[in-house]
Write a protein that holds these residues in place. Structure first.
Motif: not given
Ligand code: ADP
Length: 277
Positions: A246, A254, A256-259
């Motif tokens: 990341l 971050q 909440d991000t897909d990664e």
């Protein structure tokens, strides 16, 4: 070998008390390059603290070797190559905030060692106090501070030493969730200001700060680290070594991000496998 690097080969540790044997760690091989932030996660009682204590030279392994920047644990401890941050702040009750933060530096000087010895990263105590949000509390005693503030002092104290390696054992475990989150980003903001590893380690940039951070929170591991090591149930061995790519600086959004979700899923799957579920 580059400064700050941690290398373990075939490390094992069994606790023996009368007829009772507890195998805590087995077959640990590990290479942590200088400047990397590594989180260690695993089921409760799997040997995470033991691993940290073996690296810090507080426990002797039954087998294998540990080196920190090419030094033995004991030599690294003697020469202040690493700072250790425990679960509870362990402040000296009779010393004020500035006294607790500056203590290790003073001990260094009294012991005849000083930043001039070469490896310590220069840190200004007042800047550090301001960075951890304790400006105005310099003369407060530990009992006058909240738990979160005490842990800020412990964090500042660890950084004040200027050691190239930080060993952290669930340092935020006793804090409430909001304070924990605040402390995670505080830690990152101090760490992200570290010197970068240089191509030529003989230059100043070669004193980047390496962190080994034990946690039982997989979100915390993914949020903080460049790399997450997953230990199996006792006796702990490394069953997954996952890169967390990341971008930095890391920010709360971050999570909440897909990664981020993909990484936490990956760590969770390894944890389940290690726990035999
Ligand atoms: P973790 O940090 O992953 O929760 P620990 O490293 O504290 O686990 O402990 C690993 C195992 O070793 C546990 O079963 C624990 O009870 C045991 N253990 C830890 N320290 C000692 C000790 N000083 N004497 C005997 N057993 C110990």
């Amino acid at each position: 070998m580059a400064e700050g690097a941690i290398v373990l080969r075939g490390v094992a540790k069994t606790f023996r008390r009368r007829s009772e044997h507890t195998a805590a760690l087995t077959a640990i091989d590990l290479d942590i390059p200088e400047g990397q932030f590594v989180a260690v996660i695993g089921p409760s009682g799997c040997g995470k603290s033991t691993l940290l204590r073996v690296i810090a030279g507080l426990l002797t392994p039954d087998a294998g070797t540990v080196s920190i920047a090419g030094l033995s644990s004991l030599e690294a401890r003697r020469t202040k190559w690493f700072g250790l941050v425990p679960q509870t702040p362990a402040l000296l009750p009779w010393r004020d905030v500035r006294g607790n933060i500056g203590l290790l530096g003073e001990l260094n000087r009294h012991g005849g060692r000083a930043p001039g010895d070469g490896h310590l990263i220069p840190v200004d105590v007042d800047t550090l106090i301001a960075t951890v949000g304790l400006h105005g509390f310099e003369s407060a005693l530990p009992h006058e501070l909240s738990g979160g503030m005490q842990q800020r002092v412990a964090l500042a104290r660890a950084f004040a030493l200027g050691a190239p390696v930080l060993l952290m054992d669930e340092p935020f475990a006793s804090l409430d969730e909001l304070t924990r989150e605040e402390m995670r980003f505080l830690l990152l903001s101090i760490w992200e200001k570290r010197p970068r590893p240089a191509a030529d380690p003989s230059t100043d940039g070669g004193r980047a700060r390496t962190v080994l951070f034990v946690t039982h929170s997989l979100e915390e591991a993914v949020l903080l680290a460049d790399r997450v090591l997953v230990l199996s149930a006792r006796p702990g061995r490394i069953i997954a070594d996952l890169a967390i790519d990341l971008p930095r600086p890391r920010v709360a959004a971050q999570a909440d991000t897909d990664e981020f979700v993909r990484h936490t899923r990956e760590v969770r799957a390894a944890l389940r496998l290690g726990a035999g579920q």
